[in-house]
Design a protein around this motif. Sequence first.
Motif, PDB file in Angstrom:
ATOM      1  N   UNK A 103       0.830  -1.209   0.000  1.00  0.00           N
ATOM      2  CA  UNK A 103       0.000   0.000   0.000  1.00  0.00           C
ATOM      3  C   UNK A 103       0.866   1.261   0.000  1.00  0.00           C
ATOM      4  N   UNK A 104       1.959   1.215   0.767  1.00  0.00           N
ATOM      5  CA  UNK A 104       2.862   2.367   0.771  1.00  0.00           C
ATOM      6  C   UNK A 104       3.477   2.580  -0.612  1.00  0.00           C
ATOM      7  N   UNK A 105       3.856   1.478  -1.258  1.00  0.00           N
ATOM      8  CA  UNK A 105       4.441   1.592  -2.587  1.00  0.00           C
ATOM      9  C   UNK A 105       3.441   2.170  -3.591  1.00  0.00           C
ATOM     10  N   UNK A 106       2.166   1.753  -3.479  1.00  0.00           N
ATOM     11  CA  UNK A 106       1.149   2.259  -4.397  1.00  0.00           C
ATOM     12  C   UNK A 106       0.952   3.764  -4.240  1.00  0.00           C
ATOM     13  N   UNK A 107       1.108   4.256  -3.022  1.00  0.00           N
ATOM     14  CA  UNK A 107       0.872   5.673  -2.781  1.00  0.00           C
ATOM     15  C   UNK A 107       2.096   6.549  -2.927  1.00  0.00           C
ATOM     16  N   UNK A 108       3.226   5.944  -3.299  1.00  0.00           N
ATOM     17  CA  UNK A 108       4.460   6.720  -3.422  1.00  0.00           C
ATOM     18  C   UNK A 108       4.435   7.552  -4.704  1.00  0.00           C
ATOM     19  N   UNK A 109       4.588   8.846  -4.570  1.00  0.00           N
ATOM     20  CA  UNK A 109       4.694   9.736  -5.734  1.00  0.00           C
ATOM     21  C   UNK A 109       6.100  10.281  -5.896  1.00  0.00           C
ATOM     22  N   UNK A 110       6.832  10.391  -4.807  1.00  0.00           N
ATOM     23  CA  UNK A 110       8.233  10.805  -4.877  1.00  0.00           C
ATOM     24  C   UNK A 110       8.978  10.211  -3.689  1.00  0.00           C
ATOM     25  N   UNK A 123      10.741   7.122   4.316  1.00  0.00           N
ATOM     26  CA  UNK A 123      11.312   6.696   5.605  1.00  0.00           C
ATOM     27  C   UNK A 123      10.457   5.610   6.237  1.00  0.00           C
ATOM     28  N   UNK A 124       9.129   5.768   6.149  1.00  0.00           N
ATOM     29  CA  UNK A 124       8.235   4.741   6.705  1.00  0.00           C
ATOM     30  C   UNK A 124       8.420   3.420   5.978  1.00  0.00           C
ATOM     31  N   UNK A 125       8.581   3.485   4.662  1.00  0.00           N
ATOM     32  CA  UNK A 125       8.771   2.269   3.878  1.00  0.00           C
ATOM     33  C   UNK A 125      10.088   1.593   4.251  1.00  0.00           C
ATOM     34  N   UNK A 126      11.145   2.379   4.401  1.00  0.00           N
ATOM     35  CA  UNK A 126      12.439   1.826   4.775  1.00  0.00           C
ATOM     36  C   UNK A 126      12.357   1.143   6.143  1.00  0.00           C
ATOM     37  N   UNK A 127      11.698   1.781   7.104  1.00  0.00           N
ATOM     38  CA  UNK A 127      11.553   1.203   8.444  1.00  0.00           C
ATOM     39  C   UNK A 127      10.749  -0.082   8.394  1.00  0.00           C
ATOM     40  N   UNK A 128       9.655  -0.085   7.615  1.00  0.00           N
ATOM     41  CA  UNK A 128       8.812  -1.272   7.510  1.00  0.00           C
ATOM     42  C   UNK A 128       9.562  -2.430   6.879  1.00  0.00           C
ATOM     43  N   UNK A 129      10.336  -2.161   5.844  1.00  0.00           N
ATOM     44  CA  UNK A 129      11.100  -3.230   5.200  1.00  0.00           C
ATOM     45  C   UNK A 129      12.176  -3.790   6.126  1.00  0.00           C
ATOM     46  N   UNK A 130      12.796  -2.923   6.931  1.00  0.00           N
ATOM     47  CA  UNK A 130      13.785  -3.398   7.902  1.00  0.00           C
ATOM     48  C   UNK A 130      13.123  -4.299   8.946  1.00  0.00           C
ATOM     49  N   UNK A 131      11.915  -3.917   9.379  1.00  0.00           N
ATOM     50  CA  UNK A 131      11.179  -4.745  10.340  1.00  0.00           C
ATOM     51  C   UNK A 131      10.819  -6.089   9.728  1.00  0.00           C
ATOM     52  N   UNK A 132      10.401  -6.076   8.461  1.00  0.00           N
ATOM     53  CA  UNK A 132      10.052  -7.330   7.790  1.00  0.00           C
ATOM     54  C   UNK A 132      11.261  -8.249   7.676  1.00  0.00           C
ATOM     55  N   UNK A 133      12.399  -7.691   7.325  1.00  0.00           N
ATOM     56  CA  UNK A 133      13.613  -8.502   7.186  1.00  0.00           C
ATOM     57  C   UNK A 133      14.004  -9.125   8.514  1.00  0.00           C
TER      58      UNK A 133
END
Length: 203
Positions: A163-170, A182-192
């Motif tokens: 959902x974050x990726x879909x809403x990314x415009x820049x 930044x939120x996406x980076x944090x979420x991906x780190x948590x997933x890993x």
Amino acid sequence: MGRWYLDKKDTVEDCRTVSIAFLRKHDYFCGWRSGTILWKNWYGEQTASIGVEASIVDSENYARFHYTSTNRHTGEKTDYDYKVPLVTTPCNLGGVRWWFICPLSRNGVHCGRRVGKLYLPPSGRYYGCRHCYDLSYESRNDSRHGRLAYLGHYLVLDRRREKLLEGMTRWTYRGLPTRKARRLHTLEAQMNAYGETHLPDLL
């Protein structure tokens, strides 16, 4: 497929670890060297550290560990400073491979195993091998139902990421990551981190 354990053991994922691979990567086997290993949480905050010194200049090859442990219940601090023997075995294509000699004893018998990693579980005082601490792996301790729950939570995190990726415009603004980036980076780190801890053989 691995066996499933009904009894919960301490796991290697619960432990702080010092490995031969880490020391080799950071050039500790070059004669004499000292440094510090740091552990951090998902937010980059330091949670623990250990001072490490490796000496291979004399006939006595060793790694020296020094650190401070704090009792979670009393707040009492205890300092530790001890040596762990280092030995080598020849490699087939030349050179040598380094090993720790486990310094622990069980039932009055010195372990002395040749190992590539030493662990310190939450209740431990000294670094030792997986066998001495009877450590398991998180994947073995989880029931099938629990494993499905872990996978379900991982998939929930993955949907949030989509959902974050879909809403990314820049991705950046004035050379800095946007709030969503930044939120996406944090979420991906948590997933890993979550996947490596709870689903290591599925991801």
